[in-house]
Write an enzyme that holds these catalytic residues in place. Structure first.
Site, PDB file in Angstrom:
ATOM      1  N   HIS A  57       2.479  65.005  64.911  1.00 38.26           N
ATOM      2  CA  HIS A  57       3.756  64.432  64.488  1.00 38.26           C
ATOM      3  C   HIS A  57       3.495  63.342  63.443  1.00 38.26           C
ATOM      4  O   HIS A  57       2.436  62.727  63.423  1.00 38.26           O
ATOM      5  CB  HIS A  57       4.489  63.801  65.672  1.00 38.26           C
ATOM      6  CG  HIS A  57       4.989  64.777  66.677  1.00 38.26           C
ATOM      7  ND1 HIS A  57       6.068  65.603  66.455  1.00 38.26           N
ATOM      8  CD2 HIS A  57       4.564  65.050  67.944  1.00 38.26           C
ATOM      9  CE1 HIS A  57       6.289  66.344  67.529  1.00 38.26           C
ATOM     10  NE2 HIS A  57       5.390  66.037  68.439  1.00 38.26           N
ATOM     11  N   CYS A 103       4.005  70.910  66.736  1.00 33.97           N
ATOM     12  CA  CYS A 103       3.978  70.738  68.187  1.00 33.97           C
ATOM     13  C   CYS A 103       4.590  71.957  68.879  1.00 33.97           C
ATOM     14  O   CYS A 103       4.024  73.045  68.833  1.00 33.97           O
ATOM     15  CB  CYS A 103       4.657  69.429  68.571  1.00 33.97           C
ATOM     16  SG  CYS A 103       4.191  68.826  70.210  1.00 33.97           S
TER      17      CYS A 103
END
Length: 506
Positions: free
Chosen positions: A440, A332
């Site tokens: 994630h 991310c």
């Protein structure tokens, strides 16, 4: 009629979240439909529900302990700090606005009605609700607009059990002081105390317990020992306390760069649980030695953390480690930092900034946040240490406000399935020494994790570990161990009685 109990603490990080998960597990084991609830959560560890709503990780793992699917109603307000003074406000799983602390304090009364409605709707569907407070109910400067501690207990009309951490010292002062600062009606709501994180012979506490019960009139329901269970932490306090600085010798050492605004460090729990992996959180350049993989984690303020990397010397240390042939991975915000260029007119307003340059990518921030669970497939051909992961299915979730475009020299790392469409995600260099993704929870996919760890083992000339570690089974065992310990050390029958016989203070 739905029963409820609320755990509040004498301070942050006293163990409320874990004990709440333990109660959820106990009630689930006893055949009761149970749900967790925390009206307001301040944390950078968040997850995504099946319907694409963002909520705190603590309530997600509490829901897992209760054997149910996470529901955003379990955490209607999520505050995600973006700086020392501001936070992103997430209401019912979607970004509402950014506010400073004073503005949010003024805004809180407007949330009461919505929080109560959400709580009541949840209570209609379950036999027991296990509520969790935040910090301490004795924050007297915040009491008049409280929506998460005694203010929430009042809305839910439920009893409170106070949790105190003996490991930090001063446990009896913390119990007495907290109760002394409460209004009488609030004190009358507290029906028990749990002393948590005790090490040693509990007999040494007996005289103190007798005195604190005499002084406060509140019974101590149990003394929980320091438990060696592997469960998620709600926020970065655990990192600040060095909880995750592993010392056990393992074949593979993975360094996680501890960014100032690190988010979703729960991404690495499954890695840390691997029997041959040691996780080290790194804050200083000189500590980045003798590692097999470096990971830049998620960040709530990408450019601010990128500036910190450079100012602290960590950027140079990461680049030097990469030049020595150690793979570097980004997730991310960490993925964005690994690129050539970041264009941010949204999060920080700093405009165009250079990244670390390990991936030839350009990231542009956007106003809208992507929040979704996804299934994905790793690319059919992956280089180096990632080769064994080629073609494997993975599952995870996205939480980001940017789009990253690959330039020459980068290959797609995986393909996501979103809304019936195939979407490319992530980037990897031809030698595999730089790899990034927005996904994630990637390491919760057991086969993928074992493949990449075995890839790291192969780089060191070590034989592969043939047994695939099942993280879901591992978590279930941890929940059961926690419940077993709580039944042994806490008067659970008394907690049932407290819930069943509770009457609101007059």
């Amino acid at each position: 009629m739905t029963q409820a109990v609320m755990l509040q603490g004498t301070a942050s990080d006293v163990g409320k979240s874990v004990l709440a998960a333990g109660l959820c597990r106990i009630f689930y084991q006893d055949g009761l439909r149970t749900a967790p609830f925390k009206s307001q959560n301040m944390a950078l560890n968040s997850g995504i529900t099946p319907d694409g709503k963002e909520m705190g990780r603590a309530q997600i793992f509490q829901a897992e302990a209760a054997g149910i699917t996470p529901d955003v109603r379990m955490n209607p307000v999520l505050l995600k700090p973006t700086s020392d003074r501001q936070a992103q406000v997430v209401l019912m799983g979607k970004v509402a606005t950014n506010m400073d602390a004073v503005s949010y304090h003024d805004y809180k009364p407007r949330l009461r009605e919505q929080i109560l409605a959400v709580y009541n709707s949840l209570a209609q569907e379950y036999d027991v609700i296990v509520l969790e407070g935040a910090g301490s109910p004795a924050e007297i400067n915040l009491r008049d607009r409280d929506i998460v501690n005694m203010g929430m207990a009042e809305m839910a009309q439920c009893p409170v059990i106070l949790v105190a951490d003996i490991d930090r010292g001063g446990v009896f002062a913390a119990i007495y002081g907290t109760l002394a600062l409460l209004h009488k009606q609030e004190r009358d709501r507290v029906k028990g105390v749990i002393i948590n994180k005790f090490r040693g012979d509990v007999a040494l506490l007996y005289s103190g317990i007798e005195q604190i019960e005499s002084l406060t009139g509140v019974p101590v329901l149990g003394v929980m020992p320091w438990l060696d269970v592997d469960l998620e932490d709600e926020d970065g306090v655990a990192l600040q306390n060095d909880k995750y600085r592993g010392n056990a010798p393992r074949d593979i050492t993975i360094a996680i760069v501890q960014l100032p605004h690190i988010s979703n460090f729960t991404d690495f729990n499954a890695l840390a649980a691997q029997p041959d992996v040691r996780i080290r959180y790194i804050r200083r350049p000189e500590a980045l030695t003798d590692v097999d993989l470096v990971i830049l984690p998620g960040s709530k303020n990408t450019l601010s953390d990128l500036a910190w990397l450079r100012e602290s010397g960590m950027a140079d240390a990461v680049l030097q480690t990469h030049r020595q042939g150690v793979p570097v991975m980004g997730i991310c915000g960490g993925y964005q930092m690994l690129g050539d260029t970041i264009v941010d007119e949204v999060e920080s307003g700093l405009g165009t900034q250079p990244g670390l340059g390990l991936l030839n990518t350009i990231t542009r921030f956007a106003q809208d946040k992507t929040t979704t669970q996804v299934n994905a497939t790793m690319s059919d051909e992956l280089p180096g240490w990632l080769a064994a992961a080629a073609g494997l299915p993975v599952r995870g979730y996205e939480i980001h406000m940017g789009e990253t475009v690959l330039q020459e020299g980068c290959c797609t790392a995986m393909t996501l399935q979103k809304n019936g469409c195939s979407v490319a995600d992530g980037a990897v260099t031809a030698d595999g020494l730089a790899f990034g993704t927005y996904l994630h929870g990637l390491f919760d996919s057991d086969a993928f994790t074992r493949a990449v760890v075995n890839g790291l083992r192969a780089r060191k000339g070590l034989a592969p570990w043939e047994t695939t570690f099942c993280y879901a089974e591992h978590k279930a065992r941890q929940f059961d161990l926690l419940a077993e310990a709580m039944r042994q050390h806490i008067d659970i029958d008394k907690i049932y009685t407290i819930m069943q016989q509770y009457q609101e203070p007059v």
